[in-house]
Design a protein around this motif. Structure first.
Motif, short mmCIF file in Angstrom:
data_model
loop_
_atom_site.label_atom_id
_atom_site.label_comp_id
_atom_site.label_asym_id
_atom_site.label_seq_id
_atom_site.Cartn_x
_atom_site.Cartn_y
_atom_site.Cartn_z
N HIS A 233 -0.79 6.30 6.41
CA HIS A 233 -1.40 5.74 5.20
C HIS A 233 -0.97 6.51 3.95
CE1 HIS A 233 -4.10 8.98 6.37
NE2 HIS A 233 -4.72 8.91 5.20
N GLN A 234 -0.69 7.80 4.11
CA GLN A 234 -0.18 8.57 2.98
C GLN A 234 1.26 8.14 2.65
OE1 GLN A 234 -1.70 10.57 0.96
NE2 GLN A 234 -3.65 10.83 2.04
N GLY A 240 5.58 3.41 0.77
CA GLY A 240 5.50 2.06 1.33
C GLY A 240 5.13 0.98 0.36
N LYS A 241 4.25 1.26 -0.58
CA LYS A 241 3.82 0.22 -1.51
C LYS A 241 4.96 -0.26 -2.40
CE LYS A 241 0.56 2.64 -3.34
NZ LYS A 241 -0.57 3.07 -4.21
N LYS A 248 6.12 -2.14 6.65
CA LYS A 248 5.36 -2.89 7.66
C LYS A 248 6.17 -3.18 8.91
CE LYS A 248 2.28 -4.96 4.23
NZ LYS A 248 1.83 -6.20 3.55
N ALA A 249 7.49 -3.11 8.80
CA ALA A 249 8.33 -3.30 9.98
C ALA A 249 8.32 -2.08 10.88
CB ALA A 249 9.76 -3.62 9.54
N HIS A 250 7.91 -0.91 10.33
CA HIS A 250 8.03 0.34 11.10
C HIS A 250 6.75 1.16 11.18
CE1 HIS A 250 12.37 -0.19 11.37
NE2 HIS A 250 12.35 -0.54 10.08
N PHE A 251 5.74 0.84 10.36
CA PHE A 251 4.52 1.67 10.33
C PHE A 251 3.28 0.78 10.25
CE2 PHE A 251 7.93 3.99 8.23
CZ PHE A 251 7.94 5.20 8.92
N GLN A 252 2.22 1.23 10.92
CA GLN A 252 0.94 0.53 10.87
C GLN A 252 -0.20 1.54 10.68
OE1 GLN A 252 0.37 -1.71 14.48
NE2 GLN A 252 1.97 -3.22 14.00
N TYR A 253 -1.29 1.06 10.09
CA TYR A 253 -2.54 1.84 10.07
C TYR A 253 -3.68 0.86 9.86
CZ TYR A 253 -2.17 1.48 4.94
OH TYR A 253 -2.04 1.01 3.65
N SER A 254 -4.91 1.29 10.16
CA SER A 254 -6.07 0.42 10.07
C SER A 254 -6.38 0.08 8.62
CB SER A 254 -7.29 1.10 10.72
OG SER A 254 -8.46 0.35 10.47
#
Length: 390
Positions: A233-234, A240-241, A248-254
């Motif tokens: 998320h950091q 990422g933003k 989004k193709a390589h990282f996820q978080y809640s």
């Protein structure tokens, strides 16, 4: 057998009775030969304890119970438990000798405080509460603990790494502590450096060790480099933003709890983060680093105390990479960073809290309000454990 004594009486028999009360852990409010309210109250407590009528008058039966009781003095020592220990701990605490809590358990902190009390009052510093120690504790001439001078802060400025040359300091202390546990390990590994840092910051080295032990993970280096934890998320916030599709193709978080649900992948299946130890952390960090090194470092917590990379300017570094390289050199550099972080948090409030051993204020400022009492208790216990082990 001495004569019957009661409220208002004075003399040698009253003084003798007060001494007996004190030796058994009943506070007569001073040993002064005057049968006043404090002696009446303590007498009634003694009588209730021995199954007598609690009239506050010391007659034949009460003197007889005292003869039986004093045949085996109510001695307390390491390992003792119960109401008498509570009374002794309260007496120590009221006179400025910290027993590490009033809990009815005669542990290392109570033993250390007892020895301090005995030394201050001209008794043999055995750490055992015998009749002489009880009597002195409840006596009118008891000597309280002298006020502890607060260390003065140095006037140095700038990051500690510019003020303390770690290459000239032995990491280990000259005198090691005995025993085991987190704070003992921290002191025996870093005590020499902590002493130098404490001199620079005007804090107690034992307090510095206690805070470091509770707020660190125990080790700061691995075969891959400094201990890190990469936070997806950091990385979104720092990179990422601006690149949402790639992120989004390589990282996820809640979405609801951003610090949870972390997953990543290169080209294959999604892998859950934080489950493969430091090897896994360095793998995901290595991938993110290829996308943007500065953003990846800022998205990691680094070193013994897991300080986030986005604090690099606050720590006196010109770039995130400079911070990572410094913490990759040694645990000594990481410890410097931890105390730089503390010294720059909430003005001087956290450093002042360590200086004054105000564990709860430090814990609330560093860990937040959620569990600050738990952290504060742990720091206080660690501090007292280390003091008792040296």
């Amino acid at each position: 057998m001495p004569k019957t004594i009661k409220r208002g009486d004075r003399g040698a028999d009253v003084e003798r009775w007060q001494t007996i009360l004190a030796s058994q852990g009943f506070d007569p409010n001073g040993i002064d030969g005057i049968f006043g309210n404090g002696t009446v109250r303590a007498t009634r407590e003694f009588q209730r304890r021995h199954g007598l009528s609690a009239d506050g008058v010391v007659g034949r039966k009460t003197w007889g119970a005292a003869d039986t009781a004093t045949g085996e003095p109510h001695t307390l020592k390491r390992g003792s438990r119960g109401e008498s220990v509570v009374k002794w701990q309260r007496l120590l605490d009221s006179n400025g000798f910290d027993p590490n809590g009033v809990d009815g358990v005669f542990g290392a902190g109570t033993e250390r405080a007892t020895k301090d009390f005995q030394r201050a009052n001209g008794l043999t510093a055995s750490g055992v509460v015998d009749s002489k120690t009880w009597s002195k504790g409840f006596g009118a001439d008891v000597v309280a603990a002298p006020p502890q001078p607060k260390p003065k802060a140095k006037k140095g400025s700038g990051p500690l790494r510019t003020r303390v040359d770690v290459s000239k300091i032995e990491l280990e202390p000259a005198v090691k502590a005995s025993g085991s546990g987190g704070v003992i390990t921290a002191w025996n590994r870093y005590g020499g450096l902590l002493t130098a840092l404490s001199d620079e910051l005007g804090i107690d080295p034992d307090a510095a060790a206690a805070v470091l032990a509770i707020e660190s993970g125990g080790t700061g280096m691995t075969e891959h480099g400094p201990v890190i934890r990469f936070e997806n998320h950091q990385f979104w916030d720092h990179w990422g933003k601006r690149h949402p599709e790639t992120f989004k193709a390589h990282f996820q978080y809640s979405g609801s709890k951003r610090w949870q649900g972390h997953k990543w992948r290169d080209r294959g299946d999604w892998a859950t983060c934080h489950r493969s130890g430091q090897k896994g952390e360095w793998q995901v960090f290595g991938y993110a680093r290829k996308l943007d090194e500065d953003a990846a470092i800022q998205s990691c917590s680094i070193g013994l105390a897991q300080i986030m990379g986005f604090h690099y300017r606050r720590m006196g570094f010109e770039s995130p990479r400079q911070m990572l390289d410094a913490y990759a050199r040694s645990e000594a550099d990481q410890i410097l960073g931890f105390f730089d972080f503390v010294a720059t948090s909430s003005g001087d409030r956290l450093l002042t809290a360590i200086r004054e051993k105000d564990w709860y204020t430090f814990a609330k400022g560093y860990n937040g309000a959620g569990k600050y009492k738990d952290y504060g208790d742990k720091m206080k216990a660690a501090y007292n454990q280390l003091r008792a082990a040296k």
